[in-house]
Design a protein around this motif. Structure first.
Motif, PDB file in Angstrom:
ATOM      1  N   THR A   8       0.836  -1.193   0.000  1.00 30.38           N
ATOM      2  CA  THR A   8       0.000   0.000   0.000  1.00 30.38           C
ATOM      3  C   THR A   8       0.875   1.248   0.000  1.00 30.38           C
ATOM      4  O   THR A   8       1.715   1.423   0.885  1.00 30.38           O
ATOM      5  CB  THR A   8      -0.946   0.018   1.213  1.00 30.38           C
ATOM      6  OG1 THR A   8      -1.771  -1.154   1.157  1.00 30.38           O
ATOM      7  CG2 THR A   8      -1.824   1.253   1.210  1.00 30.38           C
ATOM      8  N   VAL A   9       0.688   2.074  -1.019  1.00 29.95           N
ATOM      9  CA  VAL A   9       1.395   3.346  -1.100  1.00 29.95           C
ATOM     10  C   VAL A   9       0.705   4.347  -0.190  1.00 29.95           C
ATOM     11  O   VAL A   9       1.354   5.125   0.506  1.00 29.95           O
ATOM     12  CB  VAL A   9       1.444   3.851  -2.556  1.00 29.95           C
ATOM     13  CG1 VAL A   9       2.059   5.229  -2.650  1.00 29.95           C
ATOM     14  CG2 VAL A   9       2.183   2.845  -3.432  1.00 29.95           C
ATOM     15  N   GLY A  10      -0.629   4.345  -0.199  1.00 24.87           N
ATOM     16  CA  GLY A  10      -1.389   5.231   0.671  1.00 24.87           C
ATOM     17  C   GLY A  10      -2.378   6.069  -0.109  1.00 24.87           C
ATOM     18  O   GLY A  10      -2.602   5.858  -1.302  1.00 24.87           O
ATOM     19  N   ALA A  11      -2.958   7.032   0.579  1.00 25.10           N
ATOM     20  CA  ALA A  11      -3.949   7.936  -0.017  1.00 25.10           C
ATOM     21  C   ALA A  11      -3.199   9.056  -0.727  1.00 25.10           C
ATOM     22  O   ALA A  11      -2.711   9.986  -0.090  1.00 25.10           O
ATOM     23  CB  ALA A  11      -4.883   8.485   1.053  1.00 25.10           C
ATOM     24  N   THR A  12      -3.089   8.948  -2.033  1.00 31.49           N
ATOM     25  CA  THR A  12      -2.354   9.922  -2.833  1.00 31.49           C
ATOM     26  C   THR A  12      -3.325  10.917  -3.464  1.00 31.49           C
ATOM     27  O   THR A  12      -4.545  10.803  -3.316  1.00 31.49           O
ATOM     28  CB  THR A  12      -1.559   9.221  -3.956  1.00 31.49           C
ATOM     29  OG1 THR A  12      -2.471   8.791  -4.966  1.00 31.49           O
ATOM     30  CG2 THR A  12      -0.770   8.034  -3.424  1.00 31.49           C
ATOM     31  N   ASP A  51      -4.174  10.846  -6.362  1.00 32.58           N
ATOM     32  CA  ASP A  51      -4.975  10.052  -7.296  1.00 32.58           C
ATOM     33  C   ASP A  51      -5.875   9.045  -6.592  1.00 32.58           C
ATOM     34  O   ASP A  51      -6.424   8.156  -7.233  1.00 32.58           O
ATOM     35  CB  ASP A  51      -4.048   9.297  -8.255  1.00 32.58           C
ATOM     36  CG  ASP A  51      -3.229  10.236  -9.116  1.00 32.58           C
ATOM     37  OD1 ASP A  51      -3.793  11.224  -9.613  1.00 32.58           O
ATOM     38  OD2 ASP A  51      -2.025   9.987  -9.276  1.00 32.58           O
ATOM     39  N   GLY A  52      -5.996   9.142  -5.283  1.00 33.00           N
ATOM     40  CA  GLY A  52      -6.760   8.163  -4.520  1.00 33.00           C
ATOM     41  C   GLY A  52      -5.813   7.183  -3.865  1.00 33.00           C
ATOM     42  O   GLY A  52      -4.584   7.327  -3.936  1.00 33.00           O
ATOM     43  N   VAL A  53      -6.377   6.173  -3.211  1.00 33.88           N
ATOM     44  CA  VAL A  53      -5.546   5.155  -2.569  1.00 33.88           C
ATOM     45  C   VAL A  53      -4.840   4.361  -3.658  1.00 33.88           C
ATOM     46  O   VAL A  53      -5.462   3.931  -4.637  1.00 33.88           O
ATOM     47  CB  VAL A  53      -6.405   4.222  -1.687  1.00 33.88           C
ATOM     48  CG1 VAL A  53      -5.564   3.075  -1.143  1.00 33.88           C
ATOM     49  CG2 VAL A  53      -7.050   5.011  -0.551  1.00 33.88           C
ATOM     50  N   ARG A  54      -3.526   4.176  -3.497  1.00 30.48           N
ATOM     51  CA  ARG A  54      -2.731   3.432  -4.483  1.00 30.48           C
ATOM     52  C   ARG A  54      -2.119   2.216  -3.811  1.00 30.48           C
ATOM     53  O   ARG A  54      -1.607   2.296  -2.688  1.00 30.48           O
ATOM     54  CB  ARG A  54      -1.617   4.308  -5.063  1.00 30.48           C
ATOM     55  CG  ARG A  54      -2.089   5.543  -5.819  1.00 30.48           C
ATOM     56  CD  ARG A  54      -3.020   5.235  -6.990  1.00 30.48           C
ATOM     57  NE  ARG A  54      -2.464   4.340  -7.958  1.00 30.48           N
ATOM     58  CZ  ARG A  54      -1.910   4.700  -9.115  1.00 30.48           C
ATOM     59  NH1 ARG A  54      -1.826   5.961  -9.455  1.00 30.48           N
ATOM     60  NH2 ARG A  54      -1.458   3.791  -9.939  1.00 30.48           N
ATOM     61  N   GLN A  62      -5.660   1.656  -8.310  1.00 29.27           N
ATOM     62  CA  GLN A  62      -6.021   3.014  -7.936  1.00 29.27           C
ATOM     63  C   GLN A  62      -7.479   3.011  -7.486  1.00 29.27           C
ATOM     64  O   GLN A  62      -8.356   2.546  -8.214  1.00 29.27           O
ATOM     65  CB  GLN A  62      -5.838   3.946  -9.136  1.00 29.27           C
ATOM     66  CG  GLN A  62      -6.267   5.364  -8.884  1.00 29.27           C
ATOM     67  CD  GLN A  62      -6.138   6.222 -10.143  1.00 29.27           C
ATOM     68  OE1 GLN A  62      -5.789   5.745 -11.217  1.00 29.27           O
ATOM     69  NE2 GLN A  62      -6.440   7.492 -10.010  1.00 29.27           N
ATOM     70  N   TYR A  63      -7.713   3.508  -6.288  1.00 29.87           N
ATOM     71  CA  TYR A  63      -9.063   3.612  -5.724  1.00 29.87           C
ATOM     72  C   TYR A  63      -9.394   5.098  -5.586  1.00 29.87           C
ATOM     73  O   TYR A  63      -9.167   5.695  -4.539  1.00 29.87           O
ATOM     74  CB  TYR A  63      -9.132   2.916  -4.363  1.00 29.87           C
ATOM     75  CG  TYR A  63      -9.039   1.418  -4.442  1.00 29.87           C
ATOM     76  CD1 TYR A  63     -10.182   0.632  -4.380  1.00 29.87           C
ATOM     77  CD2 TYR A  63      -7.816   0.776  -4.569  1.00 29.87           C
ATOM     78  CE1 TYR A  63     -10.112  -0.752  -4.453  1.00 29.87           C
ATOM     79  CE2 TYR A  63      -7.734  -0.612  -4.644  1.00 29.87           C
ATOM     80  CZ  TYR A  63      -8.878  -1.359  -4.578  1.00 29.87           C
ATOM     81  OH  TYR A  63      -8.806  -2.727  -4.651  1.00 29.87           O
ATOM     82  N   PRO A  64      -9.951   5.722  -6.650  1.00 28.53           N
ATOM     83  CA  PRO A  64     -10.247   7.153  -6.571  1.00 28.53           C
ATOM     84  C   PRO A  64     -11.409   7.473  -5.633  1.00 28.53           C
ATOM     85  O   PRO A  64     -11.486   8.570  -5.096  1.00 28.53           O
ATOM     86  CB  PRO A  64     -10.577   7.529  -8.015  1.00 28.53           C
ATOM     87  CG  PRO A  64     -11.052   6.257  -8.635  1.00 28.53           C
ATOM     88  CD  PRO A  64     -10.285   5.166  -7.950  1.00 28.53           C
ATOM     89  N   THR A  65     -12.314   6.515  -5.459  1.00 28.86           N
ATOM     90  CA  THR A  65     -13.431   6.649  -4.529  1.00 28.86           C
ATOM     91  C   THR A  65     -13.591   5.306  -3.819  1.00 28.86           C
ATOM     92  O   THR A  65     -13.062   4.286  -4.300  1.00 28.86           O
ATOM     93  CB  THR A  65     -14.752   7.007  -5.254  1.00 28.86           C
ATOM     94  OG1 THR A  65     -15.133   5.929  -6.110  1.00 28.86           O
ATOM     95  CG2 THR A  65     -14.601   8.300  -6.083  1.00 28.86           C
TER      96      THR A  65
END
Length: 167
Positions: free
Chosen positions: A35-39, A41-44, A72-75
């Motif tokens: 998990t990169v985190g909440a960027t 672009d959303g959660v990556r 990528q989780y934009p929402t």
């Protein structure tokens, strides 16, 4: 042939959907996500691809331990997926798989998927457009000239993709 066996041609100007032909099932084994985190672009997340298998009427072989699924989780209810990996077919030839996907569901169901929990596949909309490319001089060059679409199912340890050739 009886009259009810005959197909009525569509009216002029009526769109006709192209036929689909099942080519293969790709079962991909994955490692724990990074998990990169909440960027911005959303959660990556990045999910390493560790192997798997391919079987079906058009292709058989194994997924190599190379590649990843970049998520990528934009929402909370939408995931865009970009998975790139290599398949080695039973005849020794290699195929590059570049799969672009959309996975949607309720925010709760996608949270469970992200947490590695099992979710009923009927509750998740998972569609993809895999691009398969092979050596132009080899027997699988037809892949380079074919459009594919697919459906997917995520399990805690992998992904199952049904790949269809668009006629």
């Amino acid at each position: 042939m009886s009259s009810r066996d005959q197909k009525t041609p569509p009216a002029p100007g009526t769109p006709v959907a192209p036929p689909l032909e099942h080519v293969a099932t790709i079962e991909v084994d994955v490692d724990a996500p990074i998990t990169v985190g909440a960027t911005v672009d959303g959660v990556r997340r990045v999910v390493p691809i560790r192997g798997g298998r391919v079987h079906g009427p058009g292709l058989t072989g194994r997924v190599l331990d190379v590649g990843a699924d970049f998520q990528q989780y934009p929402t909370p209810d939408v995931a865009y997926l970009v998975a790139d990996y290599v398949v080695e077919l039973d005849d020794g030839h290699h195929v590059l798989v570049q799969n672009r996907a959309l996975r949607t569901g309720s925010a709760e169901d996608l949270r469970k998927v992200m947490a590695g929990e099992t979710v009923d596949p009927a509750r998740i909309h998972f569609r993809c457009v895999p691009r398969l490319t092979a050596d132009e001089a080899g027997p699988h060059a037809w892949l380079n000239r074919t459009l594919f679409i697919g459906t997917g199912e995520r399990s805690p340890h992998g992904v199952r993709i049904e790949v269809f050739r668009v006629g």
